[in-house]
Structure formats: structure tokens, C-alpha cells
Enzyme design. Sequence first.
Site, short mmCIF file in Angstrom:
data_model
loop_
_atom_site.label_atom_id
_atom_site.label_comp_id
_atom_site.label_asym_id
_atom_site.label_seq_id
_atom_site.Cartn_x
_atom_site.Cartn_y
_atom_site.Cartn_z
N GLY A 239 0.82 -1.20 0.00
CA GLY A 239 0.00 0.00 0.00
C GLY A 239 0.85 1.25 0.00
O GLY A 239 1.97 1.25 -0.52
N GLY A 244 1.81 2.52 5.73
CA GLY A 244 2.93 1.73 6.20
C GLY A 244 3.56 2.33 7.45
O GLY A 244 3.97 1.60 8.37
N GLU A 262 5.65 -3.18 1.34
CA GLU A 262 5.89 -2.79 -0.05
C GLU A 262 4.99 -1.62 -0.33
O GLU A 262 3.76 -1.74 -0.32
CB GLU A 262 5.60 -3.97 -1.00
CG GLU A 262 6.15 -3.77 -2.40
CD GLU A 262 5.23 -2.97 -3.31
OE1 GLU A 262 5.58 -1.78 -3.59
OE2 GLU A 262 4.20 -3.47 -3.73
N CYS A 296 2.52 0.99 -8.47
CA CYS A 296 3.57 1.56 -7.63
C CYS A 296 4.88 1.72 -8.40
O CYS A 296 5.74 2.50 -8.01
CB CYS A 296 3.78 0.73 -6.38
SG CYS A 296 4.09 -1.02 -6.69
#
Length: 516
Positions: A239, A244, A262, A296
Site C-alpha cells: 500500500g 505503512g 511494499e 507503484c
Amino acid sequence: MSTHASLKHGPSDLIGGEWVRLSEGGVRSENPAKPDETVWEGSSEVGHVDRAVSAARSALRAWGAMGIERRAEILRRFAEICKARVDDAAALIRDETGKVQWDAKGEAGILAGKVDITLDDSQYSGRRRMAGFRFDMGESKEARCWFRPHGVMAVLGPFNFPMHLPNGHIVPALLMGNTVVFKPSDKTPACGQMLVEMYDEALREAGAPAGVVNLVQGAADVAVSLVGHDGIDGLLFTGSWPVGRRILEANLDRPGRIVALEMGGNNPAVVMPDADLKQAAMEVARCAFITTGQRCTCTRRLVIHEAVADQVIGAVAKIASNLVVGQPDAEHPVFMGPLINSMSLDGVLAAQQAQAKNGGEVILQCSAPDIPGGGAYATPGITRVNRFTATDGDDAGCDVETFGPLLRVCMVSSLDEAIEQANATRFGLAASIFTQEDDAITRFLGEANAGCVNVNCGTAGASSKLPFGGLGFSGNHRPAGSFSLDYCAYPTAGMIESSGAAPLPAGMAFEDSWLG
């Protein structure tokens, strides 16, 4: 309640092998191309977290006792189910994320492949690294290293790859003997449910213990309860950096808990004068705007040598302005569908406006086209900035990730400056350079601050046979891909003595009569 045709159950959680129907309200996903069309709707039950964690804990011993080869057989059966349902999975991914058909089919098609890669036992595989080893310490004493599962693993998935990315955590976690509690993104609960339905089918057929894989749907309240739960042993998250960060904060007092993050990226692509300019322009455009900029690994920043800047920027802008934006299920070829929702669209347009206000030059205007269905569509946008900086702020080159089809460009005059600008970010997921010069390639491979560094190909896309992860705001040195097994088990050291010949050290005495 609305249920997508691909699902076998109504909106539900899966707890200890039981599908628990959810009431209406709380979480609703919609078709991004047709916002009036509900894909999934169900309540957010925080109390289900305790039950799911308890079920996963109860299943641990029996699941581990099945042995790695039996667990591998079950995962192979899961892969067969994924292959059989690839069209259903693709349709659901398309309808819940807004991915165009070919993109959705691509994600659905790699679910089974993750099993093959995880089970691979070739020279460079994770299974080979995690096989353990032993050696003799003497005539009757042996040293051993083996790997043990962490226990109950919480998996938190994203919306942009709602099946592939959590699957990349779940497969290795199960192989190594862990059990799982999975919470999908509240933007894509149906995709999460279908993934678990396929796991559940394989596990039931094999007679696996109830509770090996559990599903808890919900919004932030469920996520907070799960990441701070005392009953889990690991957190596997994909995310954004802000989320995070909150996960790390919630686990500061749990140093023994594995946390694999990640996260996002502000990924640069460098183009030097000797590059194949056609290839560079095509790859930059593809990687900047694929999946409507919602990967991402998308290229967010183009760092281009001034000698070829006009040519390449013009070509990228021309490619971008001719990309087909349309409904994901259109019969004609479509490159970009809608963003996940109107909030994301507003964020992209606001970012472009802020860049223009704070020193950026809009080369290609990102706009919201009127496409039948009323989805949150956006056309590609390109902004030229003076410099990139690794700081928050209002300047056009600041280090803020915009999760959408917005590319920023800056010009440089040397390789040194290009590398400096490529590294002008606190993220570190992916980076690319386009050049034919060996020295430039060598320097970039050694100096680019990213976990995925490419040459003459774009930032978006990766091989699952390689590690996948980033540095800084992009990850915490727990790469997925072929290295995902490494964070799903821990090494244990042991010395095994098979005789009674333990030596008596100096200064110690012992008489047999002392044993009575």
C-alpha cells in the site's frame, strides 16, 4: 445485497472454514467505469478479527504437521483452480478496479504462476535458499540450520492489484507452514473474496484444517484492529507509505514481529543522448500511464538530457495524447480505463494544478473526459519542472507521489546530474536508464537508489523470478517476488549430540555416584 456474478458466496467473511454473511452497509465497492453499479457491499465487523486470528492460531499445528510437500500439492491444486477461473477473475478485476480487459486478464493470469515460482527448486529459487543445511561438528555432534514459520500472518492487500499482490504473500506464507488472516482493500473487497474462495476450495478438497486461510472485510477500523492484534506473528502489507508508517508505529513494541512493507514510488526514468529514442519514448509513456498511472512502479519522473529533451518530450507527449481512454470492457483496443474513484481523480487534477501554480509548465493537460457511464476518467498529463527535490513542499518538483496518470519532466546536462536527479527522492522502488554507454550503465546500476533498476526498459513491470521491493519510503528491505519465502520463515540453529561423550571442562568435577 449485490453480488458480482463471479462470486460463489454473497458478501462474507471466512472464519475458521465458515462463510459468515455480512449485513448491508459499511463497505461498498462500485464499478469505477459505472459508479452507480455496486460490485460488493457488506458490513465492517471489527469483532471478526479476534475470531479470525483465533481460527488461524488453532489451525497452525495441524497445518504445519501436513509437511511442506503436502502443502505444495494443495497450492498446486489452488493454481489449477485459478487457471480454470481466469476469465471470471479477469471480469471481476475489470469491474471492481476499472482496469481495461487486457490488463485485468494479465493480473488474473499470473495467480497460478506465483505458485510455480514459489515451488521452484532450481539454483536461484527461494526454496533452495530456505532448504536449510547441516555439517558435522565432531564424531557424534551435528550442526543444523532449519527454517520455521512465523505463525499467524496478517496480509493487507491494495486495490491496484487486488488479487496478484496479496496472493504473492499468501502462497509463500502457506508453503512455509504459516496460517493467514487476509484483509483486502475496502475499495476491492469482491476481488479479495474471490481469491479466498479459490483458496478455500483447494483447502477443503485436501481436508486441510479449518482456519488455514481466513478473510476479514472492512475499512480502517478492521485494519487497525488486525495490525495491532497480539495474536499475529507477522504483517505483510502492500500500500502507501502513510499507511505503512502507521503500521510501523503500531508495532514499535513488538520487535519480534516480522513486518514486510511494499509501498509506493516516485520512480525516475533517465534518458541519455545516445539512447534509442523511439524505445525510450515508448517505454516512458507506457510506464507512466499504464493502469491509469495506478501502479507503484509507474514512471513518475522523466530525467532527460538537454541534448535530446525536445525530441523525447515531444514524442512522449504525442504518444500520451493519442492513448485510447475508454470503458474497460470496450470491444475496441483501450489503453486506459478510469481511476479507482472520483476522489483519486480529484487528487490528480489538484496535483497538476499545484504544479502549475508553483513553477511547473504544463506540457500536456490532464483532464477529465466525458465518457459514457460517468466513471472517474483522466487523460495523461505532463508537467515540466526545474528540479526534483527529496522534500515535501509546494514546489513543482517536490517529493510527493501522485497515484495517477501524471508525469513530471526535468532536464539535465550530464550523467552526474541525471543520477543526482534520479535519486532526489525519499522513495526507492524502481528506476530506469536509457543509454548504450557501458560506463553509464555500470554507474546507474551501482548508484541508483532503488530496489529495481532497469536498463533500456521502463520502470513498470517486473519478473517474479527476481526480488521485488524498494528502499526508503518504498519498503523496509523485505522484497517480495522470488524472495517472498525469506520473510515467511525464520532460521533456527541447532547442535545435535548423539552420544554421552560431553567433555568435562577444566575446573568442573563429576562423580557418577552424584546421580544417586
